[in-house]
Design an enzyme around this catalytic site. Structure first.
Site, short mmCIF file in Angstrom:
data_model
loop_
_atom_site.label_atom_id
_atom_site.label_comp_id
_atom_site.label_asym_id
_atom_site.label_seq_id
_atom_site.Cartn_x
_atom_site.Cartn_y
_atom_site.Cartn_z
N ASP A 1 21.37 3.76 -22.74
CA ASP A 1 21.19 2.36 -23.06
C ASP A 1 19.70 2.04 -23.07
O ASP A 1 18.99 2.48 -23.96
CB ASP A 1 21.95 1.49 -22.06
CG ASP A 1 22.03 0.04 -22.50
OD1 ASP A 1 22.20 -0.22 -23.69
OD2 ASP A 1 21.90 -0.85 -21.64
N ASP B 1 15.50 -1.81 -17.92
CA ASP B 1 16.06 -3.14 -18.13
C ASP B 1 15.91 -3.95 -16.85
O ASP B 1 16.11 -3.43 -15.74
CB ASP B 1 17.54 -3.07 -18.50
CG ASP B 1 17.77 -2.60 -19.94
OD1 ASP B 1 16.77 -2.30 -20.63
OD2 ASP B 1 18.94 -2.53 -20.35
N ARG C 1 12.60 -3.32 -29.04
CA ARG C 1 12.63 -3.83 -27.67
C ARG C 1 11.51 -3.26 -26.81
O ARG C 1 11.76 -2.58 -25.82
CB ARG C 1 13.99 -3.57 -27.01
CG ARG C 1 15.14 -4.25 -27.70
CD ARG C 1 16.43 -4.14 -26.89
NE ARG C 1 17.52 -4.83 -27.54
CZ ARG C 1 18.74 -4.97 -27.03
NH1 ARG C 1 19.02 -4.43 -25.86
NH2 ARG C 1 19.68 -5.62 -27.69
N ASP D 1 25.64 1.23 -17.48
CA ASP D 1 25.24 1.22 -18.89
C ASP D 1 24.56 2.51 -19.33
O ASP D 1 24.47 2.79 -20.52
CB ASP D 1 24.29 0.05 -19.16
CG ASP D 1 24.98 -1.29 -19.03
OD1 ASP D 1 26.21 -1.36 -19.27
OD2 ASP D 1 24.30 -2.28 -18.69
#
Length: 411
Positions: free
Chosen positions: A231, A235, A287, A207
Site C-alpha cells: 500500500d 502513511d 502521493r 494494508d
C-alpha cells in the site's frame, strides 16, 4: 485496526538484555546476505550521487546531519540523535531516556516474541533505544506494534524489514525510526498480535504499509530507504500529528505517502507534518505526499521522478512547499507538480497551497491556490523550519536513505 481490550493469558518475559549481549548466528531468512546485497544495490547504491554522500557528511546545510554525522564517536553517543530532529516532530525523544536493547535474533513470533528479537524490544513499556548486533533481514509475520518511547536505530548494521508485515505506530507517542531498509511489505492480520508484555489481541487485516502511523504523535522517521510495499510507504492517518519525515530515500512505488485518513475524517484538521530533505527517486508514481485537512510543510526535498504528480490533496489541506527541486518527467501531460483532487476548481481555488523558492526543471509547474496565490500573504501557521535555497537541495539530500555507518568513523 484498533487493538481489542480482550485480555488473554499473560506471558512472563525476562528482563531487557544488556547492550553487551552476544549475537546469534542463524538468521531465519534462508539467504539474508544475498537479499541485503541485492536490495542495497537497487536502493542505496543506485547512483554515484548517493555514494558521494558519505564523503560530504559535514557542512552540508542539512541541520539534522550536521548535528551528528561529523562525530566519529556517534556509536558511543547514539542517543544524542534524539536532539537533532527538526520540524513538527522535533520533540520526539524516542528511547533517549532509556536503556539500550540489542537485537540479536532476526526471528519473529507475533504472540510469544523471544528476548533478543525486534518485536520483543518494541513492545516493552519502558523507554528503549533499540540497536542491531549484526546485519539482518527481518521478515515479520504480523504488524510490528511499537510501544511509546522507542527508537529503532539501524546505524552500524544493514537492517532490512522486508518480505512480510511491517511497522505500525498506533495510538502511541515519541517514536524514532532511523537507518532501516523497509521494502516489499505485505498485508497481514486476522491474527493475534502482542502489543505489550501483558497483552495481545486480535488484529484485522492490515494494508501493507511500510510504516503506518495511526493516531500517533511525536514521530520522527529519518534516513530510511523505502520501496515496493503493498500500500503506502509511509502513511499517517486518524489524528496523527507532530510528525517529521526526513532524509528518506523512496523508490519504485505507486502511492508513496498518504497524510490524512479521508475527506470526512475531520480530526485530521489538527495534523501537522514536516516532509524535509527526502529524495523521491526513480519509479515513483504519485502521493509525495497526498494530503487532507491538516498543515503540511514540504521543504528542501529532491523530486527526480513522478509518474502522475508529486504533491496532491483534498479536503482543503494547507500545503507550504519551499525550496524543493522538481524535475518533471519528459511526458508533456505530467509536468504539473500538483493535483487538486476530489473537488471542482471553484472549491480548490480556496485551498491554501503555495510554492516559495522551488526550483522547477524540465517544464515542471506548481499550481498555487488560496492564500498561496499571493506572495505577500501570511500563512495561518508558521513554517516548521527555515528553508534553504533550492540550489542547495543536491548537497542537502545527497545522503538520503539508510547510511553505511561504521564504528569509530564519521557516518
Amino acid at each position: 485496526m484498533a487493538i481489542t481490550v480482550l485480555l488473554l493469558p499473560l506471558l512472563l518475559f525476562p528482563v531487557v538484555i544488556p547492550a553487551a549481549a552476544s549475537t546469534l548466528s542463524s538468521p531465519v531468512h534462508p539467504d539474508p546476505e544475498a537479499v541485503v546485497q541485492e536490495v542495497n544495490e537497487k536502493i542505496n547504491n543506485a547512483s554515484t550521487r548517493r555514494n558521494l554522500g558519505f564523503l560530504s557528511s559535514c557542512g552540508t546545510g542539512n541541520p539534522i546531519d550536521d548535528c551528528w554525522r561529523c562525530d566519529a564517536n556517534w556509536d558511543k553517543n547514539r542517543q544524542r540523535l534524539a536532539d537533532c530532529a527538526i520540524g513538527f516532530g522535533k520533540h520526539a525523544v524516542g528511547g533517549r531516556d532509556g536503556k539500550m536493547y540489542v537485537v540479536t535474533d532476526s526471528g519473529d513470533d507475533a504472540v510469544n516474541p523471544k528476548a533478543g528479537t525486534l518485536r520483543y524490544g518494541v513492545i516493552q513499556k519502558e523507554p528503549l533505544w533499540i540497536v542491531f548486533g549484526r546485519d539482518m533481514v527481518i521478515r515479520l509475520k504480523q504488524e510490528l506494534l511499537v510501544h511509546s518511547f522507542k527508537t529503532i536505530d539501524g546505524r552500524g548494521a544493514s537492517v532490512h524489514i522486508a518480505g512480510g508485515a511491517c511497522i505500525t505506530i498506533q495510538y502511541v507517542t515519541n517514536i524514532i525510526i532511523h537507518g532501516i531498509n523497509i521494502h516489499d511489505c505485505k498485508a497481514a492480520g486476522n491474527a493475534y498480535v502482542r502489543d505489550s508484555p501483558d497483552h495481545y489481541g486480535w488484529r484485522t487485516a492490515s494494508d501493507g504499509d511500510g510504516i503506518s502511523i495511526f493516531g500517533g504523535s511525536h514521530v520522527w522517521v529519518d534516513h530510511c530507504s523505502l520501496s515496493n510495499c503493498q500500500d503506502g510507504l509511509i502513511d499517517a492517518i486518524h489524528g496523527s500529528t507532530a510528525v517529521t519525515l526526513s532524509n528518506n530515500y523512496m523508490t519504485h512505488h505507486n502511492k508513496v505517502m498518504l497524510l490524512g485518513h479521508s475527506d470526512s475524517y475531520k480530526a485530521d484538521k489538527n495534523m501537522q507534518v514536516t516532509i524535509a530533505f527526502n529524495h523521491f527517486g526513480e519509479g515513483l508514481v504519485q502521493r509525495m505526499p497526498r494530503c487532507r485537512h491538516g498543515y503540511f510543510h514540504v521543504v528542501n526535498n529532491d523530486y527526480t521522478s513522478w509518474g502522475m504528480y508529486a504533491i496532491g490533496g483534498s479536503a482543503s489541506p494547507t500545503i507550504n512547499s519551499q525550496g524543493n527541486r522538481f524535475l518533471a518527467p519528459n511526458r508533456a501531460e505530467n509536468k504539473e507538480v500538483t493535483k487538486h483532487e476530489d473537488a471542482p476548481e471553484k472549491e480548490w481555488k480556496k485551498w491554501n497551497w503555495r510554492s516559495q523558492g522551488d526550483l522547477m526543471l524540465n517544464g515542471a509547474f506548481f499550481r498555487v491556490s488560496g492564500a498561496g496565490a499571493s506572495a505577500s500573504s501570511n500563512y495561518a501557521k508558521a513554517s516548521s523550519l527555515s528553508a534553504r535555497s533550492s540550489s542547495l537541495v543536491g548537497s542537502i539530500t545527497m545522503g538520503a536513505g539508510s547510511l553505511s555507518c561504521r564504528k569509530a568513523r564519521r557516518c
